[in-house]
Design an enzyme around this catalytic site. Structure first.
Site, PDB file in Angstrom:
ATOM      1  N   GLU A   1       4.790  -4.494  12.039  1.00 36.34           N
ATOM      2  CA  GLU A   1       3.893  -3.394  12.095  1.00 36.34           C
ATOM      3  C   GLU A   1       2.641  -4.121  11.371  1.00 36.34           C
ATOM      4  O   GLU A   1       2.785  -4.194  10.149  1.00 36.34           O
ATOM      5  CB  GLU A   1       4.436  -2.229  11.242  1.00 36.34           C
ATOM      6  CG  GLU A   1       3.896  -0.951  11.483  1.00 36.34           C
ATOM      7  CD  GLU A   1       2.274  -0.638  10.432  1.00 36.34           C
ATOM      8  OE1 GLU A   1       1.346  -0.955  10.957  1.00 36.34           O
ATOM      9  OE2 GLU A   1       2.722  -0.491   9.275  1.00 36.34           O
TER      10      GLU A   1
ATOM     11  N   GLU B   1       8.968   2.010  14.182  1.00 38.82           N
ATOM     12  CA  GLU B   1       9.655   2.632  13.199  1.00 38.82           C
ATOM     13  C   GLU B   1       9.521   4.202  13.139  1.00 38.82           C
ATOM     14  O   GLU B   1       8.655   4.708  13.485  1.00 38.82           O
ATOM     15  CB  GLU B   1       8.935   1.966  11.709  1.00 38.82           C
ATOM     16  CG  GLU B   1       8.964   0.505  11.741  1.00 38.82           C
ATOM     17  CD  GLU B   1       8.586   0.009  10.199  1.00 38.82           C
ATOM     18  OE1 GLU B   1       9.198  -1.030  10.001  1.00 38.82           O
ATOM     19  OE2 GLU B   1       7.587   0.563  10.108  1.00 38.82           O
TER      20      GLU B   1
ATOM     21  N   CYS C   1      -3.322   0.784   7.187  1.00 40.72           N
ATOM     22  CA  CYS C   1      -3.403   0.240   8.582  1.00 40.72           C
ATOM     23  C   CYS C   1      -3.931   1.347   9.594  1.00 40.72           C
ATOM     24  O   CYS C   1      -4.430   1.067  10.781  1.00 40.72           O
ATOM     25  CB  CYS C   1      -1.978  -0.568   8.885  1.00 40.72           C
ATOM     26  SG  CYS C   1      -0.702   0.792   8.994  1.00 40.72           S
TER      27      CYS C   1
ATOM     28  N   ASN D   1       0.757  -1.292  -0.094  1.00 44.24           N
ATOM     29  CA  ASN D   1      -0.003  -0.193  -0.250  1.00 44.24           C
ATOM     30  C   ASN D   1       1.003   1.344   0.104  1.00 44.24           C
ATOM     31  O   ASN D   1       0.573   2.331  -0.609  1.00 44.24           O
ATOM     32  CB  ASN D   1      -0.976   0.040   1.005  1.00 44.24           C
ATOM     33  CG  ASN D   1      -0.279  -0.388   2.420  1.00 44.24           C
ATOM     34  OD1 ASN D   1       0.618  -0.532   2.589  1.00 44.24           O
ATOM     35  ND2 ASN D   1      -1.090   0.197   3.417  1.00 44.24           N
TER      36      ASN D   1
END
Length: 485
Positions: A258, A466, A292, A159
């Protein structure tokens, strides 16, 4: 159209191992599709288990020399990559739009974010700190140093193929780790272009290795369990992430995950409604809702529900759907026909359970994997859409009456990536923010992306962070040296 063909033709389509581009060992390829038409754009090398093993062996062989490169040199290479990403922005944006479907404007915004991650970690490379202190008992010294964890396997999503790739590769390189990268098979071209940029920026051969494959489990699971890699960073579904974490545990790899989200978006009756709508448009419609961090459950206080739903429908009606390369388009297709089918099923289930369909709820009559912007009102808890990631341009509105009620509802999920809260009451803002069981909170704003901040979730939304100074820590090990005087 000629420009599109030229961009695809110029993009790398092979494996990158040891600084050399080459075909898959078996000669196989897989097709990359344009989600706005369903047509095949090109064929990309389909890496095999043998290719993956070779890439990891190269990363292992290169680790010692790369780990000894002075931090300033690593920083300067990353800074050059940052500059090249801006120089190649038009090329990157066109290729990304063609394989991911997102509008060119969104692709360019992603390129800017990805480049910022590279610049940020170029700066973090020279800030890796240790510690020296006297032992509390006396007669000794405590020395703490930080060292690269070692060869890293990096698995990126489709994505945001550039920004998520850069958010993994840049801190690994800054820390002194070599890498084996798996791009998503839906969007491999963008990652391969990025790998070429790192090579051109002076990153030595064997430090960044890229193995696209349409058989990820077959190729990458043996690498995780081989004992040769020391780090795994994965962005993707929770189901796959849990499985990979289990594999990594067998070799005690350092892990960053993640994973999925089920973000609550809470609008209190004292909120600035226009600002809340702006925030919802940002988090819900970015990349067509395929993120997300997208608002998945929109909780609206009952007293303002009708007003909010009407204004939201007006805004959703204004989106122009089409191919991302066409002028004026601000909403592209979903990534695959399978994903469109998932969105359709979730909407149909919500309506069957009593939700009111305010607008949308269908696929337009055109080629590609498009789905109409959709607003659902008074969505009941029984609907699957309140528990599962939508990954589409659908806003389910759920009424609530009290602060305590909405906090309980928002936290009633296995996920904990991000929450969004809109209120003009600063005491409530702090109370609810602290009550959210999430790794991140957007307070009166619809975006939490910031290269200088730690990105990540709790519960089934993942492990590690991150971005921010924490991002490079994920690629470092702490070593204690005891010195007796």
């Amino acid at each position: 159209m000629d420009q599109e063909r030229a961009a695809i033709a110029a993009a790398p389509k092979q494996l990158l191992i040891g600084g050399k581009w080459g075909d898959a060992s078996g000669g196989g390829t897989f097709g990359v599709h344009d989600p706005s038409t369903g047509e095949v754009l090109c064929q990309v090398a389909d890496g095999t288990p043998e290719d993956g093993a070779r890439a990891l062996d190269v990363a292992v062989a290169t680790q010692k020399s790369w780990g000894k490169v002075p931090a300033r040199q690593r920083s300067e290479m990353l800074r050059r990559a940052f500059e090249l990403m801006h120089e190649r922005a038009d090329e990157l944006a066109l290729v990304m739009t063609l394989e991911a479907g997102k509008p060119v404007g969104e692709a360019k915004a992603e390129i800017a974010l990805a480049a910022d991650f590279v610049r940020h970690f170029a700066e973090e490379a020279v800030r890796i700190r240790g510690n020296y202190q006297e032992s509390p008992a006396g007669g000794a010294r405590i020395i703490v140093t930080r060292q690269p964890v070692g060869p890293a396997i990096l698995i990126a999503p489709w994505n945001f193929p550039l920004s998520m790739g850069a958010r993994k590769i840049a801190p690994a390189l800054a820390a002194g780790c070599t890498t084996v990268v798996k791009p998503a098979p839906e969007t491999p071209l963008t990652m391969l272009l990025l790998a070429g940029i790192f090579t051109e920026a002076g990153i030595p051969d064997g430090v960044v290795n890229v193995v696209p494959t349409n058989s990820p489990a077959e190729v990458f699971e043996p690498l995780i369990t081989s004992g040769k890699a020391r780090k795994l960073s994965f962005t993707g579904s929770t189901q796959v992430g849990v499985h990979l974490a289990e594999l990594a545990a067998k070799r005690m790899l350092k892990v960053s995950m993640e994973l999925g989200g089920n973000a609550p978006f809470i609008v209190f009756e004292d909120a600035d409604i226009e600002n809340a709508l702006d925030g919802l448009m940002m988090t819900k419609m970015r990349n067509g809702g395929e993120t997300c961090t997208a608002a998945n459950r929109v909780y609206v206080q009952r007293s303002i529900m009708d007003t909010f739903a009407g204004k939201l429908a007006d805004r959703m009606t204004g989106f122009v759907q089409g191919r991302g390369v066409d002028e004026g388009v601000d909403l592209g297709p979903l990534i695959t026909e399978k994903q469109r089918g998932t969105v359709e099923t979730l909407v149909a289930d919500a309506v069957a359970n009593g939700a009111e369909l305010v607008m949308g709820g269908a696929r337009p009559d055109r080629p590609g994997y498009f789905y109409q912007p959709t607003v659902l009102k008074d969505v009941p808890k029984a609907a699957r859409i309140t528990r599962e990631e939508i990954f589409g341009p659908v806003a389910p509105l759920i009424p609530f009456d009290s602060e305590g009620e909405v906090i309980a509802a928002a936290n009633d999920t296995d996920y904990g990536l991000v929450a969004y809260i809109f209120t003009e009451n600063h005491r409530r803002a702090l109370r609810v923010s602290e009550a959210m069981e999430t790794g991140m909170v957007g307070l009166n704003q619809g975006s939490v992306s910031n290269v200088a901040a730690p990105f990540g979730g709790v519960k089934m939304s993942g492990l590690g962070r991150e971005g921010g100074p924490e991002g490079i820590d994920e690629f470092l090990e702490t070593k204690f040296v005891a010195v007796q005087l």
